[in-house]
Structure formats: C-alpha cells, structure tokens
Write a protein that holds these residues in place. Structure first.
Motif, PDB file in Angstrom:
ATOM      1  N   HIS A 601       3.641  11.113  17.664  1.00 55.31           N
ATOM      2  CA  HIS A 601       4.598  10.278  17.308  1.00 55.31           C
ATOM      3  C   HIS A 601       5.614  11.699  19.274  1.00 55.31           C
ATOM      4  N   CYS A 636      10.715   7.162  21.189  1.00 58.53           N
ATOM      5  CA  CYS A 636       9.375   8.044  20.759  1.00 58.53           C
ATOM      6  C   CYS A 636       8.291   7.749  21.931  1.00 58.53           C
ATOM      7  N   GLU A 638       5.613   9.260  22.672  1.00 58.64           N
ATOM      8  CA  GLU A 638       3.871   8.850  22.711  1.00 58.64           C
ATOM      9  C   GLU A 638       3.614   7.563  22.740  1.00 58.64           C
ATOM     10  N   PHE A 639       2.786   6.974  23.719  1.00 58.38           N
ATOM     11  CA  PHE A 639       2.426   5.874  23.989  1.00 58.38           C
ATOM     12  C   PHE A 639       1.979   5.685  22.681  1.00 58.38           C
ATOM     13  N   CYS A 640       1.841   5.470  20.783  1.00 53.16           N
ATOM     14  CA  CYS A 640       1.485   5.163  20.257  1.00 53.16           C
ATOM     15  C   CYS A 640       0.764   4.004  19.633  1.00 53.16           C
ATOM     16  N   HIS A 644       4.737   0.662  21.130  1.00 55.81           N
ATOM     17  CA  HIS A 644       5.502   1.997  20.674  1.00 55.81           C
ATOM     18  C   HIS A 644       7.474   1.904  22.160  1.00 55.81           C
ATOM     19  N   MET A 647       9.773   1.959  19.118  1.00 51.61           N
ATOM     20  CA  MET A 647      10.284   2.918  18.483  1.00 51.61           C
ATOM     21  C   MET A 647      11.551   3.673  18.750  1.00 51.61           C
TER      22      MET A 647
HETATM   23 CU1  CUA Z   1       6.001   6.450  18.128  1.00 48.41          CU
HETATM   24 CU2  CUA Z   1       5.046   5.596  19.961  1.00 48.41          CU
END
Ligand code: CUA
Ligand code: CUK
Length: 656
Positions: A601, A636, A638-640, A644, A647
């Motif tokens: 993240h 966040c 980062e494309f988690c 996402h 987030m």
């Molecule tokens: Cu954690 Cu996007």
C-alpha cells in the motif's frame, strides 16, 4: 543489413527444430509440427521486421518468455541519479531502481522517518544532500566470491558510502567522513568484506580546512584510502573501527583489493604525480594537460593488514573523527609502496587468481600486468629504485611487471572469464578487447556503440568468474535509439562470451544518470525476503516499538504531538479520518498488516509532501507539522485491489 534470403537451410531447420517447434510440439500432443509452415512463418516475421540471421540468433539468446526468470542480476550504478539499477541478464529487463542517496518517491525513500534517518547519515558540512554521483557498486564477498548478502556503492561528488541489504534490496546506512573532499575508488571490498574501501579522487586539505593550492598544494593537500570496517552481523559499517591511509596529493583514481595470493593488499592508481591543481587563469595550464606531462604515475600498493595492525597499536592520528595512518608511518613501516605505471592510467583490476594486477593505460596503448609475486619479492628484498618526494619507497617498474599487452587506444577497465581470458574496454577505439592472460595476446575485438567506459562480466570480479555474458557500458548512444532531445541515454550492450569470438546480443538504453560500473551476480545466490515480519521497521530490522496491530488503531494526544496509530489493509486505512488542530505536530505510525506477497500500500497526503510505500508487514513512521488548516485528502498510491480507489480518507486540520 543481411537479408534472410541468404539464410542457410540448415540454420533454419536448427532454429525451428531447436526453439520454434517447442510450442507446437506441446500443443500437438508430441506429434511434430508441420515444418514448412513454421519455417515460412519465421521467414515472414524476419522479413517484416528486417531481421538478419544474426539478429534472430541474438534474439533467441536474450528473449525471455513471460514468467521466466533471468540467470543473472546486474547491479548497476545509477550515476548522477544517486540510485542503483537492478537489471536481469540476459533479458536486460529493469527489475528495480533502489533509492540510495536520492529521495525516491515510489519506494517512499526519504519521506518517512526511517529512510530520512538513513539519508541524514550522508549530511556533509551541515547540508542535506539530495543527489549523488554514484560510480562503483560492490557486492559483498565471502572468500572472494559474491555471497549475495550486501551491496555497497560510493558517491564521488560528496564522498559517501552506502550499505544496501539484499535481503530486501533497501538502503540501510550511509556514512561519510569530512576527512576527504571527494572519492572515486569506491566501493571496493576486501575478499571477506572486512573492509569497504573508499579512495579519494580530488585531494583537499584533510578535514575540510582552507589552503591556497598556489602556495600549499604539496604540503597541505592530501588523498586517502578510507577502510570502512563492515560489521557483518549487524550489516552496518562501524565508523569507530574504520581507518584511513594517507596518500600524497597525486589524485588517486580507481582501486581494487587483492585476493588469494594478493589478499591483504589493495591497489590504487594515481593520475597526477605532477601535483597540478588547475589555475588556467592564474598562469597555469589546465589540469587536462598538466596532469599528463609525466610518462609515469604511481600505482599505490597498500598492505592493509599491516595498516590494520598499526592502527590497533595506536599508531594512527585522529583527524576529523577518522583514524589516519600518516604518510611517514606508512612509508617507514612498509604499509605504502609505489611502483611506476604508464601515463595517467585509469582502471586497476586484480585477476581471479589474485596473481596479476592489470592496469589500463588510458593514454598508453598497453595493459600493464604487474605480478604480486614479483612485488612481494622486491619489497621483501628492499629493492627500491627511489623514494618519492614524500618518502614513499618506489619499486623498479620493469622488475615488478609480468609483461604488457598491446591492447589499442584508450584502455580503461578489465574483467575476466572462466577460460583465462581478460576483457578490457578501449574507450578511444570504442571496442572490447579480449586477450589471453597467460600469453598477453589479443584474441578478438568487438566494436561497441559508443565510447565504452566500464564493462562487467558475469561474476567478473570474483575468484571464480563465470564467463558467458558481458555488458559493455557505453557513454554515447547517438544513433542507437529514437531521438529524445539533446540529452541521450547511455547504452548498455549485452555481449555473448560463450564462443571464441564475441558477439553482440542486445542494446539497452539507460535513461537515468550515467552508470559507470556494475557487478553481475548469479541470481540463485540472492535470497530476498517476500514480506517483512509483522511490525518490522526495515531500517532496524526489528519490530517497531510503535507497531500497530489490527483493532488497536487509535489516536493519542501526547506531549510531543498527536500520535496516529493506523493500519492499512485491502482496502482501507483505519482510522480513515485524522482530526488535528492547526499547529499540531502529527506523528503517524502506519502498519501494513498484510502478509500477502506483493500486497503493497502507498500512503499520500496532499500538500504536506507526504508519500510513503508500506510493504506487507512493514511499519512506517511519518512526522509533520499541520501548519495549514484545511481538508487534505489522503489515499493509497498503489493499485492494490479492485477497491483501491476507495482506500482513502481525510486529514482534517481545524483552524486555531
Ligand atoms: Cu492500498 Cu491501494
Ligand atoms: S570510472 Cu567511469 S568509466 Cu568512475 Cu570507474 Cu571508468
């Protein structure tokens, strides 16, 4: 362009039978594929892309299908980007940029408290320094072989040295000493990584004092080799156990440590025995001409084991916090010995068996091969031809060498393979010269594009090089890639060493600073971790005292500020609203509480220059003063996950 019409039938069948039919075989349940179809498809593809037979052969040797790993990893200096570039070989795919001396946003390097602390280790003269000119990375060694544990790299501009842990490919420490004003022969390790060597380039008065070179160059300016002690258990340099060996102001250049029969010695080139200091508007010639007046400079031979003993015996003087073995002591005790070397040399490289020390002439057409056996015998017999003006004994040149190899124009650096061959870069001739170490004869030359500086062979600095691959690290790339304006990338050219004649496999642009050197290690020697242990602070390697566990998230107002204990997990931060008052000091403690590989993240807050990366398990701390009231989205980076974008949250800074 060699057009495929000249393609030999046998070669096509070979290519098709050997490589192209594999997929077809797999699909047709073991029955062999129709050859004619594959053959014409190959020819069509070659024709469409104007590929010669040699091109396709090169492609076969570098093409790496999806999911396939590389056999080697190359750690290249990132040049003035102050980073390290990790490259897979033979695919030449870039795997990572490691933030080292420069803040690096993707890794959040230099944004959280942990990595800010690492960068602060490199402060000089009271200044934060946010760039570096990195030249020489060095992998840690055990018994002269890369062990895959650590990587070190020097900063030429602001003499500093960094320690990168290859357990997580992260910079853990930066050290510097105000003793010196620049480095170049850095980093080089001794065969068991007892010391990491950092050698000066441009001499200055020790400790950063002032002295006018027109009056006091010879007396006050000095070079040094700093032997930084590495504590392998801690994985850190121990500055208190480190020492330096003073050198005359001869402008030292590259360096290498001895190995096996030459273990205990280190070798340093110099390029300015003329003692020139510039002054081209003060009645002096420019450095470029005055540096190269003499026919010979001095190869510095340092018996570092002896130096270590003398330092332990209290024979060093402390200057700018560094224990320094002064010239008089080194000269008298046999720590420092000189031997002449031809005209402003550049690289010095010790052969795998430790017997030969190869010096690249730069302004001389030779590679000069010194013999450690001869050097040791001359020193033991006290056979010196003279002393230099600083009292350092000088060995006779002719008696210290095994021979010279006529290489060509502008020899710089040398690497080795597993067949007793050496490979030297010829900058002016812009070729790699392959030569036999035994007979000192040139066997082959391969043109490079263009102006090759360093070259790196697989495990090429170890006691057991692999051969197989070499990368020519070229300075100019003028007609190799699509035009991108007046600033061009460098060109790394992958070279096949598996045949007696070298051949070119691949061109790879390096668009980030000018890498000088790299080292190439067998990939299976590296054993990086997948995730951090829960709550781990990557810089201490310990569980953080501020670790945040699930369901323990909270906000606490303490004397030193508002502490926010936060967790990150797909796909929310807890808490997702941070309420503080204008002027509050805010201390964020964030844990990525996941243990899933690759579930990173990011965490960013608008306008406060906050941007970190929190890898699975990682604990991170961020401190800032909420000096501007308002509403600040945080999210966040980062494309988690599929959620996402959700987030996210707000930092609410209530006005006073
Ligand atoms: Cu954690 Cu996007
Ligand atoms: S140096 Cu750049 S080509 Cu810094 Cu090793 Cu020779």
């Amino acid at each position: 362009m060699h057009w495929p019409t000249g393609l030999s039938r046998s070669w096509i069948s070979l290519a098709i039978g050997g490589a192209f039919a594999v997929g077809a075989l797999a699909c047709s349940g073991g029955k062999s594929a129709p050859r004619g179809g594959a053959q014409s498809a190959l020819l069509e593809a070659m024709k469409a892309r104007k590929l010669s037979e040699a091109d396709v052969q090169a492609a076969l040797k570098t093409y790496t299908p999806t999911g396939r790993m590389d056999e080697y990893l190359t750690f290249a200096s990132g040049g003035h980007s102050g980073q390290v570039i990790v490259i897979g070989v033979p695919s030449m795919r870039i795997l990572k940029y490691i933030g080292v001396f420069t803040p690096e946003p993707w890794q959040g390097y230099g944004f959280d408290e942990q990595t800010k602390g690492v960068l602060a280790g490199g402060r000089r003269a009271g200044h934060d320094i946010t760039w570096a000119d990195t030249h020489h990375p060095a992998l840690s060694e055990t018994a002269g072989d890369y062990d895959g544990q650590y990587l070190f790299i020097g900063d030429k501009a602001n003499p500093r040295l960094a320690v990168i842990d290859l357990a997580d490919f992260t910079t853990k420490q930066i050290v510097t000493t105000e003793l010196i004003g620049s480095d170049h022969g850095a980093a080089f390790v001794t065969p068991n990584t007892d010391y990491i060597v950092e050698t000066t380039q441009y001499p200055v008065p020790f400790g950063g004092g002032y002295a006018d070179p027109a009056k006091e160059y010879k007396e006050k300016y000095r070079g040094a080799a700093v032997f930084w002690k590495f504590d392998r258990k801690k994985g850190r340099i121990d500055p208190a156990a480190s020492f330096a060996v003073e050198f005359p102001p001869y402008t030292q250049d590259l360096a290498d440590a001895g190995k096996l029969v030459s273990d205990g010695y280190a070798f340093f080139n110099s390029i300015n025995t003329e003692l020139a200091w510039g002054g081209n508007q003060e009645g002096q010639p420019s450095m470029e001409s005055s540096y190269s007046k003499s026919d010979m400079d001095y190869l510095h031979i340092v018996n570092w084991k002896k130096a270590e003993e003398l330092v332990a015996a209290g024979k060093a003087e402390t200057i700018a916090g560094m224990k320094v073995l002064r010239l008089e002591v080194s000269a008298a005790e046999g720590v420092l010995t000189f031997v002449p070397e031809p005209k402003s040399p550049h690289g010095v490289d010790v052969s795998p068996d430790g017997e030969d020390i190869v010096v690249g002439g730069k302004l001389d057409t030779h590679g000069t091969v010194y013999s450690i056996a001869k050097i040791k015998a001359l020193i033991a017999a006290g056979k010196f031809e003279s002393k230099d003006p600083y009292g350092v004994p000088v060995l006779p040149f002719k008696e210290a060498i095994r021979g010279q190899v006529e290489l060509g124009l502008g020899p710089l650096h040398t690497q080795f393979d597993n067949q007793g061959n050496a490979y030297t870069s010829l900058f002016l001739e812009t070729v790699v010269a392959k030569w036999s170490l035994k007979d000192l004869k040139v066997l082959d030359k391969l043109p490079t594009h263009y102006n090759i500086g360093h070259l790196v062979a697989a495990e090429g600095d170890t006691v057991s090089p692999d051969g197989g691959y070499l990368i020519a690290m070229n300075k100019w790339a003028l007609d190799r890639f699509n035009k991108v304006g007046p600033l061009l990338p460098q060109n790394f050219q992958l070279v096949d060493l598996s045949k007696p004649k070298m051949s070119l496999l691949y061109d790879m642009p390096i668009p980030l600073g000018e890498p000088h050197y790299a080292q190439m290690i067998k990939a299976d020697k590296l054993k990086p971790v997948d995730v951090y242990k829960p709550g781990e602070d990557p810089i201490t390697g310990e569980k953080s005292p501020e670790m945040v566990e699930a369901n323990k998230e909270r906000v606490e107002r303490k004397a030193d500020g508002v502490h926010v204990y936060m967790t990150a997990v797909r796909s929310h931060f807890t808490p997702d609203i941070i309420r503080v008052k204008e002027g509050d000091t805010v201390k964020l403690h964030i844990d990525n509480i996941e243990q899933a590989y690759d579930a990173t993240h990011g965490f960013a807050i608008n306008s406060y220059n906050i941007n970190i990366s929190i890898e699975p398990g990682e604990h991170s701390d961020v401190t800032f003063v909420a000096d501007k009231a308002g509403v600040f989205p945080m999210y966040c980076t980062e494309f988690c996950s599929a959620l996402h974008l959700e987030m996210a949250g707000y930092l609410l800074v209530e006005p006073k």
